[in-house]
Design an enzyme around this catalytic site. Structure first.
Site, PDB file in Angstrom:
ATOM      1  N   ASP A  56      74.987  38.328  23.374  1.00 44.66           N
ATOM      2  CA  ASP A  56      75.378  39.565  22.700  1.00 44.66           C
ATOM      3  C   ASP A  56      76.863  39.578  22.331  1.00 44.66           C
ATOM      4  O   ASP A  56      77.358  40.561  21.777  1.00 44.66           O
ATOM      5  CB  ASP A  56      75.014  40.803  23.523  1.00 44.66           C
ATOM      6  N   ASP A  75      74.139  35.578  27.426  1.00 49.26           N
ATOM      7  CA  ASP A  75      72.950  36.263  26.920  1.00 49.26           C
ATOM      8  C   ASP A  75      72.993  36.513  25.418  1.00 49.26           C
ATOM      9  O   ASP A  75      72.091  37.135  24.862  1.00 49.26           O
ATOM     10  CB  ASP A  75      72.711  37.567  27.669  1.00 49.26           C
ATOM     11  N   ASP A  82      78.262  34.049  24.564  1.00 48.67           N
ATOM     12  CA  ASP A  82      78.197  34.197  26.011  1.00 48.67           C
ATOM     13  C   ASP A  82      76.768  33.925  26.472  1.00 48.67           C
ATOM     14  O   ASP A  82      75.891  33.576  25.677  1.00 48.67           O
ATOM     15  CB  ASP A  82      78.677  35.577  26.449  1.00 48.67           C
ATOM     16  N   SER A  97      74.769  38.184  31.639  1.00 47.27           N
ATOM     17  CA  SER A  97      75.647  38.041  30.483  1.00 47.27           C
ATOM     18  C   SER A  97      76.714  36.980  30.724  1.00 47.27           C
ATOM     19  O   SER A  97      76.420  35.813  30.916  1.00 47.27           O
ATOM     20  CB  SER A  97      76.258  39.404  30.147  1.00 47.27           C
TER      21      SER A  97
END
Length: 447
Positions: free
Chosen positions: A240, A238, A236, A99
């Site tokens: 999410d 990833d 960010d 992430s």
């Protein structure tokens, strides 16, 4: 030997090839296959880190060696995996990503057949199976490893169907953090008519989250006013999370985005229970703004899984974190930065507001957050000196501020957050509390 606890608040994380090794990924694949059953399909997505393909191969090998099929999506945002699992016959999903963490880290997070992250008990069951020998199928009983790049296209098409917003005439700078949203965000925004300038769209395996994206808004804050754009969006690694900046380059955090979205849903009669779910890190200004609008704020411990648990328990549809991790259960089973951005844009277009005006609904109290790298994070609950210092700060601030001290769920850090009437008080109390944390828990650097 005490039981291991590999899974934190967001899966298994650590430095790739040191903490999170191919051997561990393979074992997790075998343990997950034993949990979902031979013949089951498991979707796997990843971000752009150099270690991603290595861990992807090991995880897929573990699944196949225990008789499950591994379906490789390639580079896709985390929410794409969650949505595709829920919308297919897959028994589970896995995302290889750390992430917003620095690029040497990586992680593996798991999703159930419903697209929701595995519950603690299910994660414990997978972890408990790491040392089990398990079945060793042969010949035609081995699992298959297949590629499904069309999964990304299916996710993009789903976003466009749900968006219902015309972005023609809107100029947007989008920062993809050299991460997973390079595969989705610019394409979706352009398809809806926006004029898009791209930042952070040249991943090289090492530059994810480096000086860009939602962890560092400096680049975006400079480019938006320089280009005369209407606003900027930052994701960010990833995908999410999303944060934003307005036309002047002023940052707009997750609290403000959540407030704009909550008001939009309430106006359209879509905000179940006239309530939103947030965490203890949410700014007091958000709570006051929602109270003024007659919207109840339910709060939880930090972590999107706890926000989601409260949403499901109370039948709420909207929740999120100050970090920009927003969940709208009407649109999907997980936090989705791009979906949240589209919701924000729809609210702005519908009201005819610019982002700066809309975000001003939240008058944020000065807030300071510091992260202290410590040697003994697990000793925090019994660190009497820390809690005595917290009580002293709380007694001085009273109802005009807050203190939150908590361990990070993904890094060897203790986070100290102070809200106070002035920035000077925030600085002073944060420095004082950080000093106590360092002394009590063997601290190192503060950032």
């Amino acid at each position: 030997m005490p039981p291991r606890r590999l899974f934190g608040t967001d899966g298994v994380r650590g430095v790739a090839n040191r903490d999170l090794t191919p051997e561990l990924a393979l074992a997790l694949g075998r343990a997950l296959a034993a949990r979902v059953g031979a013949g089951s399909r498991v979707l796997i997505g990843r971000d752009t880190r150099r270690s991603g393909p290595m861990l992807e191969g090991a995880l897929a090998a573990g699944l196949a060696s225990a008789g499950a099929d591994a379906v490789l999506l390639g580079v896709v945002p985390t929410p794409a995996v969650a949505e595709l699992v829920a919308g297919t016959d897959a028994a589970a999903g896995a995302v290889i990503s750390a992430s917003h963490n620095p690029f040497p880290d990586n992680g593996i997070k798991l999703f159930g057949a419903d697209g929701f992250k595995l519950a603690d008990a299910d994660e414990a069951a997978v972890e408990g199976g790491l040392d089990e020998p398990g079945e060793r199928p042969e010949a035609g009983e081995l699992g298959e490893v297949e590629h499904w790049p069309e999964g990304r296209e299916r996710y993009v098409a789903s976003l466009l169907r749900r968006a219902s917003v015309d972005l023609r005439g809107l100029s947007i700078v989008v920062d993809c953090a050299h991460g997973a949203t390079v595969a989705t965000a610019p394409e979706v925004l352009r398809a809806l008519g926006a004029s898009v300038t791209e930042l952070g769209v040249e991943p090289d395996g090492l530059n994810i989250n480096v000086g860009c994206g939602s962890t560092d808004l400096g680049l975006l804050s400079g480019e938006v006013p320089r280009l005369g754009a209407d606003l900027g969006l930052a994701f960010d690694g990833d995908g999410d999370r999303v944060l934003a900046v307005d036309a002047a380059g002023t940052p707009v955090d997750g609290d403000q985005i959540l407030a704009v979205c909550a008001l939009d849903m309430r106006e359209r009669g879509l905000l179940a229970g006239d309530a939103v779910v947030t965490t203890t890190m949410t700014n007091l200004g958000f709570r006051r703004a929602m109270a003024a609008e007659g919207i109840e704020v339910r709060w939880t411990d930090v972590g999107d899984r706890y926000v989601l648990e409260e949403m499901q328990r109370g039948g709420y549809v909207l929740g999120g974190e100050q970090s920009g991790h927003l969940i709208n259960l009407a649109h999907g089973p997980s936090g989705d930065g791009l979906a949240a951005a589209l919701h924000l844009l729809r609210a702005l277009v519908g009201r005819g507001d610019d982002l700066g005006t809309a975000a001003a609904v939240v008058q944020r109290l000065p807030q300071k957050l510091v992260n202290i790298r410590v040697e003994r994070k697990s000793d925090l609950p019994s660190a009497d000196g820390v809690w005595e210092a917290v009580r002293e700060c709380e007694s001085v601030l009273g109802d005009d501020g807050r203190v939150v001290v908590r361990p990070s769920g993904t890094e060897p850090l203790v986070r100290v957050m102070v809200e106070a009437p002035t920035a000077e008080e925030c600085e002073r109390w944060c420095a004082s509390l950080a000093e106590v944390v360092e002394r009590e828990l063997g601290g190192g650097s503060v950032r």
